[in-house]
Design a protein around this motif. Structure first.
Motif, PDB file in Angstrom:
ATOM      1  N   LYS A   1       0.839  -1.195   0.000  1.00  0.00           N
ATOM      2  CA  LYS A   1       0.000   0.000   0.000  1.00  0.00           C
ATOM      3  C   LYS A   1       0.878   1.251   0.000  1.00  0.00           C
ATOM      4  O   LYS A   1       1.988   1.227   0.522  1.00  0.00           O
TER       5      LYS A   1
ATOM      6  N   TYR B   1       1.616   5.202   1.013  1.00  0.00           N
ATOM      7  CA  TYR B   1       1.345   6.227   2.013  1.00  0.00           C
ATOM      8  C   TYR B   1       2.064   7.517   1.609  1.00  0.00           C
ATOM      9  O   TYR B   1       3.244   7.477   1.265  1.00  0.00           O
ATOM     10  N   LYS B   2       1.349   8.647   1.685  1.00  0.00           N
ATOM     11  CA  LYS B   2       1.911   9.932   1.302  1.00  0.00           C
ATOM     12  C   LYS B   2       2.099  10.828   2.529  1.00  0.00           C
ATOM     13  O   LYS B   2       1.271  10.820   3.449  1.00  0.00           O
TER      14      LYS B   2
ATOM     15  N   GLU C   1      -4.313   3.263   8.777  1.00  0.00           N
ATOM     16  CA  GLU C   1      -4.429   4.362   7.819  1.00  0.00           C
ATOM     17  C   GLU C   1      -3.304   5.376   7.932  1.00  0.00           C
ATOM     18  O   GLU C   1      -3.091   6.164   7.003  1.00  0.00           O
TER      19      GLU C   1
ATOM     20  N   LEU D   1      -2.506   6.814   4.293  1.00  0.00           N
ATOM     21  CA  LEU D   1      -2.845   5.907   3.207  1.00  0.00           C
ATOM     22  C   LEU D   1      -3.353   6.739   2.029  1.00  0.00           C
ATOM     23  O   LEU D   1      -4.143   7.663   2.217  1.00  0.00           O
ATOM     24  N   GLU D   2      -2.872   6.429   0.852  1.00  0.00           N
ATOM     25  CA  GLU D   2      -3.153   7.259  -0.328  1.00  0.00           C
ATOM     26  C   GLU D   2      -4.644   7.537  -0.497  1.00  0.00           C
ATOM     27  O   GLU D   2      -5.049   8.666  -0.798  1.00  0.00           O
ATOM     28  N   SER D   3      -5.478   6.525  -0.294  1.00  0.00           N
ATOM     29  CA  SER D   3      -6.920   6.696  -0.484  1.00  0.00           C
ATOM     30  C   SER D   3      -7.559   7.584   0.588  1.00  0.00           C
ATOM     31  O   SER D   3      -8.675   8.072   0.423  1.00  0.00           O
ATOM     32  N   LYS D   4      -6.856   7.807   1.728  1.00  0.00           N
ATOM     33  CA  LYS D   4      -7.382   8.624   2.811  1.00  0.00           C
ATOM     34  C   LYS D   4      -6.619   9.943   2.967  1.00  0.00           C
ATOM     35  O   LYS D   4      -6.880  10.692   3.909  1.00  0.00           O
ATOM     36  N   TYR D   5      -5.713  10.197   2.044  1.00  0.00           N
ATOM     37  CA  TYR D   5      -4.839  11.368   2.175  1.00  0.00           C
ATOM     38  C   TYR D   5      -5.633  12.673   2.239  1.00  0.00           C
ATOM     39  O   TYR D   5      -5.391  13.520   3.122  1.00  0.00           O
ATOM     40  N   ASP D   6      -6.585  12.871   1.346  1.00  0.00           N
ATOM     41  CA  ASP D   6      -7.352  14.120   1.318  1.00  0.00           C
ATOM     42  C   ASP D   6      -8.141  14.318   2.607  1.00  0.00           C
ATOM     43  O   ASP D   6      -8.285  15.448   3.092  1.00  0.00           O
ATOM     44  N   TYR D   7      -8.651  13.224   3.166  1.00  0.00           N
ATOM     45  CA  TYR D   7      -9.411  13.297   4.422  1.00  0.00           C
ATOM     46  C   TYR D   7      -8.538  13.831   5.556  1.00  0.00           C
ATOM     47  O   TYR D   7      -8.931  14.765   6.266  1.00  0.00           O
TER      48      TYR D   7
END
Length: 248
Positions: A50, A52-53, A99, A111-117
């Motif tokens: 996965k 992560y940013k 995450e 986690l990339e998919s949760k970065y904006d959150y």
């Protein structure tokens, strides 16, 4: 030439370490606790397949991690056995939900998919709530703490009363109990200053200390009183009877 020497030294060190430690440390376990940088600026981590940013730096953003699990973030050319020694690696922890990665240089990776959150929380989080730290144990008996954000009604009540606080010259000469709260946002991930509430037996006031003592109005059976009693480690001499009377 220097690069060749460095590579040779790494190989020799890796061989020596493998002789010393392979027998007592499972290679598969080391691999499971290995993370890798996938960019030269060290802003992106690959962990367990996965991405992560790196999140923007912020002094108020804080995430609890699994303290019993320690990971190492290394460049891909660092030998596995060397990464656990931390010579060219960064130690890190992982949040319980997986995450967030918390690097030990105080940087966070989402986690990339949760970065904006999470980025939105850091940029726009409003610390108008309060939280306490609850002590818990996981299924393996390992101790950890978890942030609990107080109900909005209690937070609003505390904020209203803080606006009415007055300086106190002298505190009651009685036993007291206390409870520490942290200012936070609605998610509990942005945490600010800590306030400590003191409650004296048979008093119609609560007290706050931040270098100066202040008092705020209090009702004996208020939600704030119940909160202090529940989270305090110090009790009045007849704490059991007092608690049964107030917390019902």
């Amino acid at each position: 030439m220097k690069k060749i020497i460095k590579i040779t030294a790494l190989i020799i060190a890796s061989v020596c370490i493998s002789v010393c430690f392979t027998s007592c440390q499972n290679v598969d376990d080391l691999r499971a606790h290995r993370m890798e940088w996938i960019d030269k600026k060290h802003n992106i981590i690959d962990f367990d397949g996965k991405i992560y940013k790196k999140l923007p730096a912020n002094d108020y953003f804080f995430v609890e991690t699994r303290d019993t699990e320690l990971y190492y973030v290394s460049d891909s050319d660092v030998p596995l056995l060397l990464s656990s020694l931390g010579f060219e690696s960064l130690r890190a922890g992982v949040a319980r939900d997986g995450e967030i990665i918390c690097a030990f240089d105080s940087s966070y990776f989402a986690l990339e998919s949760k970065y904006d959150y999470y980025q939105d929380i850091i940029k726009n989080g409003k610390m108008d709530k309060y939280c306490v730290m609850e002590e818990k144990y996981d299924e393996n008996g390992n101790f950890y703490t978890e942030t609990k954000v107080l109900d909005s009604s209690i937070c609003d009540d505390i904020n209203r009363k803080l606006k009415k606080m007055t300086v106190e010259g002298q505190l009651p000469d009685k036993e007291f109990i206390s409870c520490s709260l942290e200012r936070c946002d609605a998610t509990g991930l942005m945490k600010g200053e800590c306030i400590t509430l003191f409650m004296f037996e048979n008093s119609d006031k609560l007290y706050i200390y931040d270098g100066t003592y202040y008092s705020i109005p209090n009702e004996k059976d208020s939600e704030i009183s119940k909160l202090i009693i529940k989270n305090s480690e110090m009790y009045f001499e007849d704490a059991r009877a007092f608690t049964e009377e107030v917390v019902r």
